[in-house]
Motif scaffolding. Structure first.
Motif: not given
Length: 554
Positions: A1, A18-21, A47, A49, A56-58, A60, A76
């Motif tokens: 991430p 924000e942590c996302s992949t 969230r 998408q 994407g995968h977020r 927050t 994260c």
């Protein structure tokens, strides 16, 4: 991430991380989440998408951070079963200096006057770093270094200390710490010098006594002698007396040790007591009268000597002195010498003592004689010395006076000459002499003055007696004239039979000795032939010696 958002945070402000992949796995157990945050002050939103616009995968994280979160790590993390991958965020929370405290060294035991003491300002956390310090003692600024050094502590250094630390964002303050200086000191109320009868209190205090964390014990001393001991820090005098004056000290003790206060002098003032007035008349060598006055008072008194109300001498302002008067003064003492004293100097003498608190007086009557008898060269002379007795009169009359001489109360002679001479004085001339001066103004007699003539022993007088009735008793007696007293020793041949003092004696149970002034008596019981013979009596004093014999026959 991956993580987006700033590591630099400001205390109390809300911020977002924000942590996302870049991928999504809808039908798997892959989990994306935050770790290490405080859920009580944080909000987390997710969230996903998955459309033509992107994949994407977020997750927050919205939170407000405190200074305690500074340098804290947030993770994260994405996990799938037991497998896990993560990204780390180290928070940098900007805040004023926090967790400030004062460190006191030494931290245990009593701190005394003169000890070395340091106070350190310890800051638990500050971002940005501390840029300055400020110290306060009892609310008053006293230093700007991180370490406040007191190389030689004073009693005045006792108090409550706190420090402030500042950085670019502001300041933080420590709780106050009490520096206890364990130093005993005595104070006097209303003052260290008080008038007799005043209610007086001596207080023994250490700084911060009333707020001291443990009970104190007080030992009181006067002039280094122990008085009392207990929890009372005061020494009370409901009505202070002159005898209470002195040097007082106290020793204060707690569980850590003790300290002794420097002695304080309690001075008690009081008015003069009744003066001591003494009169002295010298009968030999100059017709001198001495008047001396002493008194007890504090502060010292001013002394004045008067005769029948006329001031003759004072320890204060000078008075006009005649040629016959001499004055000597010292603290609470005044001495007046009157030379060539006569009847004119008779009268009531008074001494008055006064200071700021009052006055006192005493009186005595002096009667001086018009005639004085002088013996030259001395009133005690060896036999053969030329001695002159002089009768000194007043000399106030033009008429030639007559002088009458007496010895032991018996009249010797009368003439116009004031002297009685002994060209070579003998022991028989000794006695108490007196002279009387007669003139047209009347007459006056001198005091009787003894003349002592020292002479060696005269020929000893010996007598012997034998009493036959009731047993044979022999008596031998030796007597002599001399001045000073003679030491008598009775011999028979080479044997000492008896003595008056300081010699070996060969007396047996048959011999009884009686001693008196210039006399020695020996009684011999059951006299036998061996007791007969010549007995020698030897007499001696500082002027010479003499001896005599007697033939004792049984």
């Amino acid at each position: 991430p991956s993580v987006t958002g700033s590591e630099e945070q400001t205390e109390g402000q809300r911020s977002t991380l924000e942590c996302s992949t870049p991928y999504v796995c809808p039908w798997s157990d892959i989990v994306l989440h935050w770790e290490g945050y405080d859920p009580r002050v944080s909000e987390v939103s997710i969230r996903v998408q998955l459309d033509t616009g992107g994949v994407g995968h977020r997750v927050t994280l919205t939170s407000s951070f405190s200074w305690k979160d500074h340098s804290k790590k947030l993770l994260c993390a994405v996990s799938h079963g037991s497998r896990k991958a993560s990204a780390e965020v180290v928070l940098r929370v900007q805040h004023t200096p926090k967790d400030i405290r004062v460190s006191l060294s030494p931290s245990s035991g009593n701190i005394g006057v003169g000890d070395v003491v340091t106070l350190s300002c310890e800051v638990g956390s500050s971002h940005p770093p501390v840029s300055g310090y400020r110290w306060y003692k009892d609310g008053v600024a006293t230093g700007t270094e991180r370490v406040l050094a007191l190389p030689g502590v004073r009693r005045e250094d006792h108090g409550r200390y706190c420090c402030e630390a500042r950085n670019a964002l502001g300041t933080g303050a420590s709780p106050a710490v009490t520096l206890r200086v364990f130093s005993a000191e005595i104070s006097a109320s209303p003052a260290a010098e008080v008038r007799e009868g005043t209610a007086t209190t001596l207080s023994c205090d250490v700084p911060g006594r009333e707020g001291h964390p443990e009970e104190l014990s007080y030992a009181w001393y006067k002039n280094s002698a122990w008085l009392k001991e207990g929890p009372a820090h005061t020494l009370l005098f409901p009505s202070v007396a002159a005898g209470d004056a002195g040097y007082y000290s106290c020793q204060v003790t707690n569980s850590q040790g003790s300290d002794t206060a420097q002695a304080i002098r309690l001075s008690v003032t009081y008015p003069p007591r009744i003066p001591t007035l003494t009169l002295f008349q010298e009968t030999q060598g100059g017709r001198l009268v001495i008047v001396r006055c002493t008194v007890d008072s504090h502060p010292p008194a001013t002394l004045a000597i008067d005769r029948d109300g006329t001031v003759l001498a004072t320890s204060g302002a000078q008075v006009a002195l005649g040629q016959r008067l001499g004055v000597t003064s010292s603290r609470n003492s005044l001495r007046l010498e009157i030379r060539d004293a006569g009847p004119r100097d008779s009268g009531k003498y008074g001494c008055t003592a006064s200071n700021v608190h009052g006055n006192a007086s005493a009186t005595k009557v002096l009667l001086t004689r018009a005639a004085e008898l002088l013996i030259q060269p001395s009133a005690e002379v060896p036999e053969g010395t030329a001695v002159t007795l002089t009768c000194v009169g007043t000399g106030d009359t033009e008429e030639k006076p007559l002088y009458t001489w007496y010895r032991n109360g018996r009249r010797l002679r009368e003439s116009s000459f004031p002297t009685l001479e002994f060209p070579s004085v003998r022991g028989d001339d000794a006695g108490a002499f007196q002279c009387r001066v007669r003139s047209g103004n009347g007459s006056d007699a001198s005091e009787a003055v003894p003349l002592r003539v020292l002479y060696p022993p005269r020929q000893p007088v010996l007598s012997s007696f034998l009493q036959s009735r009731g047993g044979r008793l022999g008596i031998i007696q030796c007597s002599v004239e001399s001045d000073p007293e003679s030491n008598l020793t009775l011999w028979r041949g080479d044997d000492v039979i008896a003595c008056t003092r300081g010699c070996p004696q060969a007396t047996g149970p048959r011999v009884h000795v009686t001693r008196s002034y210039n006399s020695l008596k020996v009684e011999i019981r059951d006299v036998v032939v061996e007791d007969e013979g010549i007995y020698l009596c030897q007499a001696g004093n500082s002027q010479g010696s003499a001896s005599g014999t007697v033939d004792f026959q049984a």
